[in-house]
Design an enzyme around this catalytic site. Sequence first.
Site, PDB file in Angstrom:
ATOM      1  N   GLU A 435       0.833  -1.369   0.199  1.00 35.75           N
ATOM      2  CA  GLU A 435       0.179  -0.035  -0.140  1.00 35.75           C
ATOM      3  C   GLU A 435       0.888   1.200  -0.287  1.00 35.75           C
ATOM      4  O   GLU A 435       0.435   2.112   0.450  1.00 35.75           O
ATOM      5  CB  GLU A 435      -1.496   0.159   0.922  1.00 35.75           C
ATOM      6  CG  GLU A 435      -2.230  -0.227   0.641  1.00 35.75           C
ATOM      7  CD  GLU A 435      -3.294   0.006  -0.457  1.00 35.75           C
ATOM      8  OE1 GLU A 435      -3.549  -0.765  -0.420  1.00 35.75           O
ATOM      9  OE2 GLU A 435      -2.787   1.283  -1.049  1.00 35.75           O
TER      10      GLU A 435
HETATM   11  C1  LIG Z   1       2.094  -9.882   0.206  1.00 39.35           C
HETATM   12  C2  LIG Z   1       1.749  -8.752  -0.737  1.00 39.35           C
HETATM   13  C3  LIG Z   1       0.512  -8.214  -1.369  1.00 39.35           C
HETATM   14  C4  LIG Z   1       0.342  -7.323  -2.369  1.00 39.35           C
HETATM   15  N1  LIG Z   1      -0.792  -6.981  -2.090  1.00 39.35           N
HETATM   16  C5  LIG Z   1      -0.974  -5.883  -3.444  1.00 39.35           C
HETATM   17  C6  LIG Z   1      -2.549  -5.566  -4.787  1.00 39.35           C
HETATM   18  O1  LIG Z   1      -2.949  -6.218  -3.677  1.00 39.35           O
HETATM   19  N2  LIG Z   1      -2.431  -4.906  -4.816  1.00 39.35           N
HETATM   20  C7  LIG Z   1      -1.497  -4.197  -5.846  1.00 39.35           C
HETATM   21  O2  LIG Z   1      -1.246  -3.474  -7.423  1.00 39.35           O
HETATM   22  N3  LIG Z   1       0.026  -4.432  -5.022  1.00 39.35           N
HETATM   23  C8  LIG Z   1       0.108  -5.288  -3.772  1.00 39.35           C
HETATM   24  N4  LIG Z   1       1.326  -5.156  -3.624  1.00 39.35           N
HETATM   25  C9  LIG Z   1       2.831  -4.612  -3.800  1.00 39.35           C
HETATM   26  C10 LIG Z   1       3.341  -3.907  -3.000  1.00 39.35           C
HETATM   27  O3  LIG Z   1       2.418  -2.577  -2.854  1.00 39.35           O
HETATM   28  C11 LIG Z   1       4.332  -3.755  -3.521  1.00 39.35           C
HETATM   29  O4  LIG Z   1       5.221  -4.341  -3.273  1.00 39.35           O
HETATM   30  C12 LIG Z   1       5.060  -1.936  -2.769  1.00 39.35           C
HETATM   31  O5  LIG Z   1       4.100  -1.012  -3.779  1.00 39.35           O
HETATM   32  C13 LIG Z   1       6.383  -1.808  -2.915  1.00 39.35           C
HETATM   33  O6  LIG Z   1       6.552  -2.273  -4.788  1.00 39.35           O
HETATM   34  P1  LIG Z   1       8.058  -2.681  -5.318  1.00 39.35           P
HETATM   35  O7  LIG Z   1       7.705  -4.192  -4.639  1.00 39.35           O
HETATM   36  O8  LIG Z   1       7.885  -3.293  -7.191  1.00 39.35           O
HETATM   37  O9  LIG Z   1       9.034  -2.465  -4.380  1.00 39.35           O
HETATM   38  P2  LIG Z   1      10.210  -0.872  -5.209  1.00 39.35           P
HETATM   39  O10 LIG Z   1       8.843  -0.186  -5.724  1.00 39.35           O
HETATM   40  O11 LIG Z   1      11.480  -2.139  -6.370  1.00 39.35           O
HETATM   41  O12 LIG Z   1      11.075   0.093  -4.311  1.00 39.35           O
HETATM   42  C14 LIG Z   1      11.896  -0.613  -3.726  1.00 39.35           C
HETATM   43  C15 LIG Z   1      12.140  -0.706  -2.192  1.00 39.35           C
HETATM   44  O13 LIG Z   1      13.269   1.125  -3.026  1.00 39.35           O
HETATM   45  C16 LIG Z   1      12.093   2.131  -2.696  1.00 39.35           C
HETATM   46  N5  LIG Z   1      11.714   3.106  -3.475  1.00 39.35           N
HETATM   47  C17 LIG Z   1      11.433   2.725  -4.955  1.00 39.35           C
HETATM   48  N6  LIG Z   1      10.959   4.006  -4.998  1.00 39.35           N
HETATM   49  C18 LIG Z   1      11.547   4.847  -3.880  1.00 39.35           C
HETATM   50  C19 LIG Z   1      12.035   6.268  -5.079  1.00 39.35           C
HETATM   51  N7  LIG Z   1      11.375   6.867  -5.619  1.00 39.35           N
HETATM   52  N8  LIG Z   1      11.965   6.993  -3.668  1.00 39.35           N
HETATM   53  C20 LIG Z   1      12.688   6.145  -2.290  1.00 39.35           C
HETATM   54  N9  LIG Z   1      12.765   5.673  -2.471  1.00 39.35           N
HETATM   55  C21 LIG Z   1      11.363   4.247  -3.387  1.00 39.35           C
HETATM   56  C22 LIG Z   1      10.928   1.749  -1.754  1.00 39.35           C
HETATM   57  O14 LIG Z   1      10.767   1.825  -0.641  1.00 39.35           O
HETATM   58  C23 LIG Z   1      11.464   0.400  -1.440  1.00 39.35           C
HETATM   59  O15 LIG Z   1      12.259   0.344   0.192  1.00 39.35           O
HETATM   60  C24 LIG Z   1       1.348  -6.831  -2.978  1.00 39.35           C
HETATM   61  C25 LIG Z   1       3.334  -7.073  -2.020  1.00 39.35           C
HETATM   62  C26 LIG Z   1       2.993  -8.000  -1.348  1.00 39.35           C
HETATM   63  C27 LIG Z   1       3.948  -8.499  -0.842  1.00 39.35           C
END
Ligand SMILES: Cc1cc2nc3c(=O)[nH]c(=O)nc-3n(C[C@H](O)[C@H](O)[C@H](O)COP(=O)(O)OP(=O)(O)OC[C@H]3O[C@@H](n4cnc5c(N)ncnc54)[C@H](O)[C@@H]3O)c2cc1C
Length: 581
Positions: A435
């Site tokens: 989220e």
């Molecule tokens: C169990 C689970 C349930 C989920 N349920 C849903 C769902 O129902 N629907 C859905 O759409 N998604 C869902 N998600 C996805 C979730 O919302 C994302 O994992 C989350 O938004 C982070 O994206 P990412 O995993 O690609 O991490 P990334 O975006 O790759 O981020 C990795 C790290 O880099 C940091 N970061 C990234 N960009 C920046 C920036 N511009 N500036 C500073 N820091 C940054 C982040 O804070 C994080 O620490 C779910 C994930 C999990 C694990």
Amino acid sequence: MNDYTAPLDDIVAALQLVGLDDVLALAVFEDLDIAAVREVLGGFAKLAGEVIAPTDRIGDTVGATLDVASGVVTTAPELANAFAEYSKGGWTALSAPVERGGGGFPGAVATAVREMFGSANMALSLNPVLTQSAIELLELYGDDRQQEVFLSRLIDGTWTGTMNLTEPDAGSDLGAVRTTAAPTGDGRWLINGTKIYITWGEHELTDNIIHLVLARAPEAPAGTKGISLFLVPKVIVDDDGGLHERNGVHALALEHKMGIHASPTCVLQFDDAIGELVGPLHNGMAAMFSMMNPARVAIGLQGVSIGERSLQQASSFAAERKQGRAGNVNPAPIASHPDVQRMLLDITVTVRAARMLVYATSVAADLATHHPDEAVRAASQARADLLTPLAKAWATDEGVRTSSLALQIHGGMGFIEETGIAQHYRDARIAPIYEGTNGIQAMDLVGRKVSRDNGAAMNTLLDQITVTVHSASNLPTLKAAADSLGHAVDTVRAVTTWVVDTMRSDSPTVLAGATAYLELAAKTVAGELLLREAIAAAECGSTSADRLAAQLQFFVLEHLDRAPTVGSITLGATLLATALA
Ligand SMILES: Cc1cc2nc3c(=O)[nH]c(=O)nc-3n(C[C@H](O)[C@H](O)[C@H](O)COP(=O)(O)OP(=O)(O)OC[C@H]3O[C@@H](n4cnc5c(N)ncnc54)[C@H](O)[C@@H]3O)c2cc1C
């Protein structure tokens, strides 16, 4: 022991402290009073304790499985029974308008229900959290037919909803979404692409699932401006809500996760899935944000839920487990050792503060929606917007910390799965990530919430906290804590000015301090809520006055007096980059 008893008195008291009575006084809620609220919450407390909580451990151990050939996802049958009881009780509809078949209760009351559900079984509670978000989105953006066919069936619990944002290359940056939507010429769209991590993306609890999907229409502008929102049912639906053939959306795989095992987290493949546009073309992000903001508050609440459940388990364990001497008692329950008491107190006061922060956000959202005065609605919306990243990030970080403390209280047994406390710690860990990660929440705070209005909403909030601080100056048991809170207000105000002044010229430096700023702001708001509670108890001579004053003092010493200073928040991106070089 791994039971759960909803802390009904604490929940009702917290709702009242953050202003539920002001919401109930609005004409739209004229048929409701606090007794009705208490009764309905009592009804859910019973369901949560007796029916849902016993499924928590089973859900964790059985998990969710996908039969790849049939695409069917199964979870423990006990979950289906608990979910059926939840739906049958009409709990999904609690805060939906009466004219739509809802209960007509304020959103803050639904938030309290959600807290209990999250404590009872966090993984299962995610299903209604997402459905509720879909409901709020369709209330705002659905057309008449979508509201008639889909919204009504989400409200009455017949179907559930999901949120499909994330893709392999589009996580925090949704501008990178690649899923496509092509018009069919008859007003419908063909959706193609892969979404990952979709919570409750496939299941058998209901006979249809309504997916809300971000995708790109042909010739859409690049980035977030070119994203539209589509409604894609798992099973094709006619205008009377009748179910027809299976749509082109299937679960390819389930993720193997650290926690929330009972929640199927799906890789969803859309192959020419039939969808319909929700809201205007290319306006998907605005629509999705209407779904994301309440969802963020709901996720913040998970920190409270897990903290409360962990507290109950740790308290019970500490009363039973005997080790060492305390006075003349040998062996004594570990609950009599000061260091264990310190941990129990830390969890107790943190959970209470986090609960009030999240509830305050919900009450602000209720006033923003229902108050007759436009100026109050606008100010309440600004308050809800400001508090949302604080509630989401701080409460979830504290959910991890407090469940870790609760595990620590178990000693070696905490590390052994048998006691169940490890599950709460594992479950809690996702909340700071999904989220919008907590890092993204901090960016949202300094960017959208503070810089855009030149710090106006934050400074109004700080002015109100200052009034509370001054009102404690004649209360000797609260003065020291109030003074510390006053210093914290000064720090947040100084950093707010710095954020506003520096964001345009040097945003990396502001972003480097954003997490520390969010943490301090959240602790300051939480501290004020604890102070208000302690003032109220002192002024009416309550028997809990000394206890609440001591708890406040503990919170201030542990959390505010050790909080970051202006210097540590504004340390700057250059320093970080150099230190990492
Ligand atoms: C169990 C689970 C349930 C989920 N349920 C849903 C769902 O129902 N629907 C859905 O759409 N998604 C869902 N998600 C996805 C979730 O919302 C994302 O994992 C989350 O938004 C982070 O994206 P990412 O995993 O690609 O991490 P990334 O975006 O790759 O981020 C990795 C790290 O880099 C940091 N970061 C990234 N960009 C920046 C920036 N511009 N500036 C500073 N820091 C940054 C982040 O804070 C994080 O620490 C779910 C994930 C999990 C694990």
